[in-house]
Scaffold this motif. Structure first.
Motif, short mmCIF file in Angstrom:
data_model
loop_
_atom_site.label_atom_id
_atom_site.label_comp_id
_atom_site.label_asym_id
_atom_site.label_seq_id
_atom_site.Cartn_x
_atom_site.Cartn_y
_atom_site.Cartn_z
N GLY A 134 0.70 -1.15 0.09
CA GLY A 134 0.06 0.08 0.16
C GLY A 134 0.92 1.23 -0.04
N LEU A 135 2.04 1.05 0.18
CA LEU A 135 2.93 2.21 -0.03
C LEU A 135 3.11 2.93 -1.43
CD1 LEU A 135 6.05 1.19 2.23
CD2 LEU A 135 5.10 3.41 2.32
N LEU A 136 3.06 4.27 -1.37
CA LEU A 136 3.16 5.04 -2.89
C LEU A 136 4.92 5.05 -2.88
CD1 LEU A 136 0.64 7.85 -2.91
CD2 LEU A 136 0.62 5.62 -4.26
N VAL A 137 5.47 4.47 -3.73
CA VAL A 137 6.70 4.27 -4.01
C VAL A 137 7.34 5.39 -4.97
CG1 VAL A 137 8.98 3.01 -4.25
CG2 VAL A 137 7.03 2.14 -3.07
N ILE A 138 8.39 6.13 -4.93
CA ILE A 138 8.90 7.03 -5.99
C ILE A 138 10.45 7.02 -5.92
CG2 ILE A 138 9.08 9.51 -6.52
CD1 ILE A 138 6.53 9.66 -5.09
N HIS A 152 8.02 -6.67 -14.43
CA HIS A 152 7.18 -7.01 -13.35
C HIS A 152 5.67 -6.30 -13.35
CE1 HIS A 152 10.25 -9.12 -10.74
NE2 HIS A 152 10.90 -8.28 -11.14
N GLY A 153 5.78 -5.58 -14.41
CA GLY A 153 4.49 -4.78 -14.73
C GLY A 153 3.96 -3.77 -13.56
N VAL A 154 5.00 -3.03 -13.26
CA VAL A 154 4.97 -2.07 -12.35
C VAL A 154 5.37 -0.59 -12.41
CG1 VAL A 154 7.21 -2.48 -10.96
CG2 VAL A 154 5.30 -1.55 -9.48
N ASN A 155 4.66 0.40 -12.01
CA ASN A 155 5.02 1.89 -12.35
C ASN A 155 5.75 2.56 -11.26
OD1 ASN A 155 5.05 4.60 -13.45
ND2 ASN A 155 3.06 4.89 -12.19
N ILE A 156 6.90 2.64 -11.23
CA ILE A 156 7.48 3.32 -10.18
C ILE A 156 8.06 4.72 -10.71
CG2 ILE A 156 9.28 3.51 -8.41
CD1 ILE A 156 9.13 0.44 -7.76
N PRO A 157 7.33 5.81 -10.25
CA PRO A 157 7.55 6.85 -10.95
C PRO A 157 9.14 7.37 -10.80
CG PRO A 157 5.77 7.26 -9.96
CD PRO A 157 6.42 6.00 -9.43
N PHE A 158 10.03 7.96 -11.73
CA PHE A 158 11.31 8.61 -11.37
C PHE A 158 11.13 10.10 -11.43
CE2 PHE A 158 15.10 10.22 -13.53
CZ PHE A 158 15.99 9.92 -12.45
N VAL A 159 12.04 10.53 -10.52
CA VAL A 159 12.05 12.23 -10.21
C VAL A 159 13.62 12.56 -10.64
CG1 VAL A 159 11.71 14.08 -8.87
CG2 VAL A 159 10.17 12.25 -8.81
N GLN A 317 -0.46 3.21 -7.34
CA GLN A 317 0.75 3.31 -7.97
C GLN A 317 0.77 3.46 -9.42
OE1 GLN A 317 3.29 3.38 -5.85
NE2 GLN A 317 4.90 3.64 -7.35
N SER A 318 -0.06 2.69 -9.99
CA SER A 318 -0.20 2.55 -11.51
C SER A 318 -0.55 4.12 -12.08
CB SER A 318 -0.92 1.40 -11.88
OG SER A 318 -2.44 1.58 -11.51
N GLU A 319 -1.35 4.79 -11.32
CA GLU A 319 -2.06 6.02 -11.82
C GLU A 319 -0.95 7.17 -11.50
OE1 GLU A 319 -6.69 5.17 -10.82
OE2 GLU A 319 -5.41 5.84 -9.16
N MET A 320 0.11 6.95 -11.00
CA MET A 320 0.88 8.11 -10.60
C MET A 320 1.64 8.39 -12.17
SD MET A 320 2.59 6.63 -6.97
CE MET A 320 3.56 8.25 -6.91
N GLN A 321 2.25 9.68 -11.99
CA GLN A 321 2.74 10.07 -13.24
C GLN A 321 4.36 9.56 -13.30
OE1 GLN A 321 3.34 14.54 -12.99
NE2 GLN A 321 4.94 14.58 -14.70
#
Length: 333
Positions: A134-138, A152-159, A317-321
């Protein structure tokens, strides 16, 4: 180890608003001890105030002190909006230490995890576990491997900035001062680091564009002494080497020491990356010819803002930019 437990690091962190209820604090202390973390107990988030944890690598690197200062500054201006914990490991390669911190965040049910990964691939399973909890990971600074994330089919935003573009600008500027077909070498960070590869690719393109000769590449592990050793090796292999393009300023400082040892000051130009505070004097004296400022304080601020905005909008997580670009600027001697 948590910076909150090490007030002398990164300019000293302010006291965070820890839970003062004795039984709760003892439970958290036991939890962190069971995970092998020597840190003060961290506060689990109140219902309306998300807990943000920034996980850094190489607390010895002044770059991350600047990033810490940026996170602290943002929190001081928005302390009513979220709780902030800053954790980190001492060495660039301490993957196990970072995984323990991620596991602690999961166990404490925190809301937002920001991480500068020690390894762009090997940390991903731990981060996927955090996402599933449930964590939002950036991700910031050192980009996670895109192919591994896709598999892995995961979106982890990069800043962060374009490391390629920043290094290309440094390389272009340094090489303009050389004669065509001069010999150039690259000192690269770590094999598992995406930003190390991106910076080296930027340097390679600058070398090719300037019609120079790339003689060799050596690993400097992001640290000064390995950078110094790599520079000594490269200059002894190629006595007429004209430039050393380094993946970060720590390695560039080590390279400058090597150049002085071999009495080649002014004959071997050095490029760095990060613009850490110590670079000012080295640039002024031209012992280092150029570097890139990728504004780590802004990276921290942008990442915190992205996390808070996503949390407040109840995004998954998947909806994050997916990517937030931050500036990178050439700094000349």
């Amino acid at each position: 180890m948590s910076l909150a437990a090490r007030p002398g690091l990164a300019g000293g962190l302010p006291a965070h608003s820890f839970d003062r209820r004795g039984s709760s604090m003892r439970r958290r202390a036991f939890l962190l001890a069971s995970l092998g973390l020597l840190a003060w107990p961290r506060l689990a988030a109140a219902a309306t105030k998300p807990a943000v944890t920034l996980v850094l690598k190489s607390l010895k690197n002044p770059f991350f002190s600047v990033m810490t200062a940026g996170a602290r500054r943002h929190h001081s201006q928005h302390s009513g909006d979220y709780q902030l914990t800053i954790d980190g490991v001492q060495g660039e390669t301490d993957l196990a230490g970072q995984i323990k911190i991620v596991e602690a965040c999961i166990a404490l049910r925190e809301q937002i995890l920001l991480i500068t990964p020690a390894d762009s691939r090997a940390i991903i399973p731990a981060l996927i576990k955090a996402v599933r909890s449930g964590l939002l990971v950036i991700n910031l600074d050192n980009k996670l491997d895109d192919r591994a994330l896709a598999s892995h089919g995961v979106n982890i935003p990069f800043v962060g900035p374009s490391n390629f573009s920043g290094a290309r600008a440094v390389g272009d500027y340094v090489l303009r001062a050389l004669k065509p077909r001069s010999k150039v070498a690259i000192i690269e960070g770590l094999p598992g680091s995406i930003n190390a590869k991106a910076r080296s690719d930027g340097y390679r393109e600058a070398i090719a564009s300037a019609n120079m000769t790339l003689t060799a590449l050596a690993w400097g592990d992001w640290e000064r002494e390995p950078g110094r050793a790599a520079a000594l090796k490269l200059m002894k292999q190629t006595p007429d080497l004209a430039a050393l393009l380094c993946g970060n300023d720590n390695m560039a400082i080590g390279a400058a020491q090597a150049v002085t040892e071999l009495k080649r000051d002014g004959k071997v130009l050095i490029g760095g990356y990060d613009n850490i505070p110590e670079m000012a004097a080295l640039l002024a004296s031209k012992r280092i010819y150029a570097t890139a400022d990728q504004h780590p304080a802004l990276q921290a601020e942008y990442a915190i803002r992205l996390g808070l905005e996503s949390f407040n909008k109840r995004l998954t997580q998947s909806e994050m930019q997916s990517i937030v670009r931050t500036p990178v600027d050439l700094v000349k001697s």
